[in-house]
Design an enzyme around this catalytic site. Sequence first.
Site, PDB file in Angstrom:
ATOM      1  N   CYS A  79       0.837  -1.202   0.000  1.00 23.34           N
ATOM      2  CA  CYS A  79       0.000   0.000   0.000  1.00 23.34           C
ATOM      3  C   CYS A  79       0.878   1.260   0.000  1.00 23.34           C
ATOM      4  O   CYS A  79       1.495   1.566  -1.000  1.00 23.34           O
ATOM      5  CB  CYS A  79      -0.986  -0.048   1.159  1.00 23.34           C
ATOM      6  SG  CYS A  79      -2.396   1.055   0.976  1.00 23.34           S
ATOM      7  N   HIS A 163      -3.246  -5.425   1.451  1.00 26.27           N
ATOM      8  CA  HIS A 163      -2.581  -5.727   2.728  1.00 26.27           C
ATOM      9  C   HIS A 163      -2.625  -7.223   3.034  1.00 26.27           C
ATOM     10  O   HIS A 163      -3.520  -7.685   3.741  1.00 26.27           O
ATOM     11  CB  HIS A 163      -3.261  -4.970   3.867  1.00 26.27           C
ATOM     12  CG  HIS A 163      -3.064  -3.502   3.820  1.00 26.27           C
ATOM     13  ND1 HIS A 163      -1.994  -2.877   4.420  1.00 26.27           N
ATOM     14  CD2 HIS A 163      -3.796  -2.526   3.237  1.00 26.27           C
ATOM     15  CE1 HIS A 163      -2.084  -1.578   4.216  1.00 26.27           C
ATOM     16  NE2 HIS A 163      -3.162  -1.340   3.491  1.00 26.27           N
ATOM     17  N   GLU A 165      -0.815  -8.803   5.044  1.00 22.31           N
ATOM     18  CA  GLU A 165      -0.514  -8.998   6.467  1.00 22.31           C
ATOM     19  C   GLU A 165      -1.762  -8.980   7.339  1.00 22.31           C
ATOM     20  O   GLU A 165      -1.715  -9.392   8.508  1.00 22.31           O
ATOM     21  CB  GLU A 165       0.490  -7.934   6.951  1.00 22.31           C
ATOM     22  CG  GLU A 165      -0.080  -6.554   7.188  1.00 22.31           C
ATOM     23  CD  GLU A 165      -0.271  -5.695   5.946  1.00 22.31           C
ATOM     24  OE1 GLU A 165      -0.590  -4.498   6.112  1.00 22.31           O
ATOM     25  OE2 GLU A 165      -0.114  -6.206   4.810  1.00 22.31           O
TER      26      GLU A 165
END
Length: 179
Positions: A79, A163, A165
């Site tokens: 991002c 994202h 994660e």
Amino acid sequence: MTQKVGVLAIQGGYQKHADMFKSLGVEVKLVKFNNDFDSIDRLVIPGGESTTLLNLLNKHQIFDKLYNFCSSKPVFGTCAGSIILSKGEGYLNLLDLEVQRNAYGRQVDSFVADISFNDKNITGVFIRAPKFIVVGNQVDILSKYQNSPVLLRQANILVSSFHPELTQDPTIHEYFLAM
């Protein structure tokens, strides 16, 4: 050889990346100072707010060290991290890539979508995500969402507009470790 992954930890969602790598048994170093780069083998530049991140990189005088590291070692930008690595005034300009910030909408427009990567469906979490609008010839498109590239690689640099994660799926982090 044991690798140590650095996660830039001056702003943004660095802890979730650190947790993902730790779950894979990888040693992690939170990178906050110039000398932290000396003890890592690869680096993640997490999401957050790209203007704030740039301001903090300059305030803490680590922009040049970050540039030098990213020029030769494996780097993964998610991002805002992808924005910092791309072409633009004040950016690192290490990717043959131009981005449009917040192209998928504002915070309230955040969404989750299935995307395909290496013949596997993975979950993409898009939060004020950038769109990769001009992709150069040296850049490999690894994944798309609605015909727009969302995961790219150029040499030692991996970037995503989403994202990974924020999911429980380590697929993208494992790919980065294998680069």
